[in-house]
Design an enzyme around this catalytic site. Sequence first.
Site, mmCIF file in Angstrom:
data_model
loop_
_atom_site.group_PDB
_atom_site.id
_atom_site.type_symbol
_atom_site.label_atom_id
_atom_site.label_comp_id
_atom_site.label_asym_id
_atom_site.label_seq_id
_atom_site.Cartn_x
_atom_site.Cartn_y
_atom_site.Cartn_z
ATOM 1 N N CYS A 123 0.814 -1.225 0.000
ATOM 2 C CA CYS A 123 0.000 0.000 0.000
ATOM 3 C C CYS A 123 0.845 1.271 0.000
ATOM 4 O O CYS A 123 0.371 2.344 -0.349
ATOM 5 C CB CYS A 123 -0.958 -0.001 1.182
ATOM 6 S SG CYS A 123 -2.136 -1.348 1.109
ATOM 7 N N HIS A 131 -3.390 7.528 1.960
ATOM 8 C CA HIS A 131 -3.781 6.198 1.487
ATOM 9 C C HIS A 131 -5.206 5.940 1.979
ATOM 10 O O HIS A 131 -5.527 6.213 3.137
ATOM 11 C CB HIS A 131 -2.818 5.150 2.043
ATOM 12 C CG HIS A 131 -3.240 3.743 1.789
ATOM 13 N ND1 HIS A 131 -3.675 3.314 0.563
ATOM 14 C CD2 HIS A 131 -3.317 2.668 2.623
ATOM 15 C CE1 HIS A 131 -3.987 2.031 0.644
ATOM 16 N NE2 HIS A 131 -3.787 1.624 1.884
ATOM 17 N N ASN A 169 -10.120 0.112 -0.427
ATOM 18 C CA ASN A 169 -8.659 0.151 -0.356
ATOM 19 C C ASN A 169 -8.092 -0.461 -1.648
ATOM 20 O O ASN A 169 -8.219 -1.661 -1.867
ATOM 21 C CB ASN A 169 -8.198 -0.636 0.875
ATOM 22 C CG ASN A 169 -6.693 -0.589 1.070
ATOM 23 O OD1 ASN A 169 -5.949 -0.211 0.160
ATOM 24 N ND2 ASN A 169 -6.247 -0.985 2.246
#
Length: 323
Positions: A114, A250, A280
Amino acid sequence: MTVRAVVAGVGHYLPDRIVPNSEFEVSLDTSDEWIRSRSGIERRHIAAPGQTTSDMAIRAARAALADAGLEPDDLDAIIVATSTADFTFPSAATMVQAELGMTKGFAFDVQAVCAGFIYALSNANALILSGQARRVLIIGAETFSKIMDWTDRSTCVLFGDGAGALILDTAEGDGTTSDRGVLSTDLNSDGRYRDILYVDGGVSTQTTGFLRMEGKEVFRHAVEKLAATATTALEKVGLTGADVDWVVPHQANIRIIAGTAKKLGLPMDRVVVTVQDHGNTSAASIPLALSVGKERGQIKRGDLVVTEAIGGGLAWGAVVLRW
Ligand code: UT7
């Protein structure tokens, strides 16, 4: 004069299929209410069967090239941040290079889960500052739907697919924080935490594997480490939260996003939030949010942007740039 890596264009691609939370209520012991209240996610895009990470990366790349008014041969390098490349090798980046018809320069992938886009952006900046490349296309692209255990309600409701791309160009600045371009970067990892977020397969097991996560543990590290890395990146150039126009975090969980903003002393109206629509998307989440934030009229030329991410590794970091 100081060399700066300046944003020349941005773009994104999302697969057509949108899966609302209610779809999970049919097959899992979960609810729209649980997913919304614990994560902020309302829907996510899921790639079509057979649709690959490089396919989405190419579409995002074309959008960024159009936004910058550039042709593929104007680029010197392509970096793709991904943990879900089509093949073990070659890299997704060389597949994008071939599809764009770019026959010079170089292309490679970055795998920092990520935090991948932050790592890629930081490396692209370093390539430009060291004179190894003039224009770099940086893409975050993921098909996490392919590594989901669709029977695990604690993970499969959280992730989505997509791609975002950004082009950095070489420019000259005064060497002050009024310059456009990347102003500072901060990268970190700590492999002691590799077991709280990982995929239980790969080349060594001859399986693809599924994403496994101790959500509560990752959450605990996230707020603290994201606020710390953003603060460090700002401090490196003598700035504080008060100087920031936009935080582009993020997009994993609205509670992590809000907790980090609070620690930075920033109100939520200075945070670009897309988690409700994308879920996500791992390395794709920041370039997607940058592109959507620009489209919405939030991020404008000259704005001070702080972007930060954390993911498997653990790996985390932040980039401060003036748009
Ligand atoms: O991008 C990489 C970084 N990843 C992240 O940042 C994710 C970080 N973690 C999180 O976002 C959150 O920890 C989650 C959204 C994953 C979970 O939220 P939480 O408030 O930490 O919930 P929890 O893990 O404490 O689970 C609470 C309860 C559990 O039940 P019990 O043990 O209390 O009876 C879970 O079994 O919720 C249950 N649960 C669910 N219930 C309904 C877990 N998943 C679900 C679900 N629907 N989908």
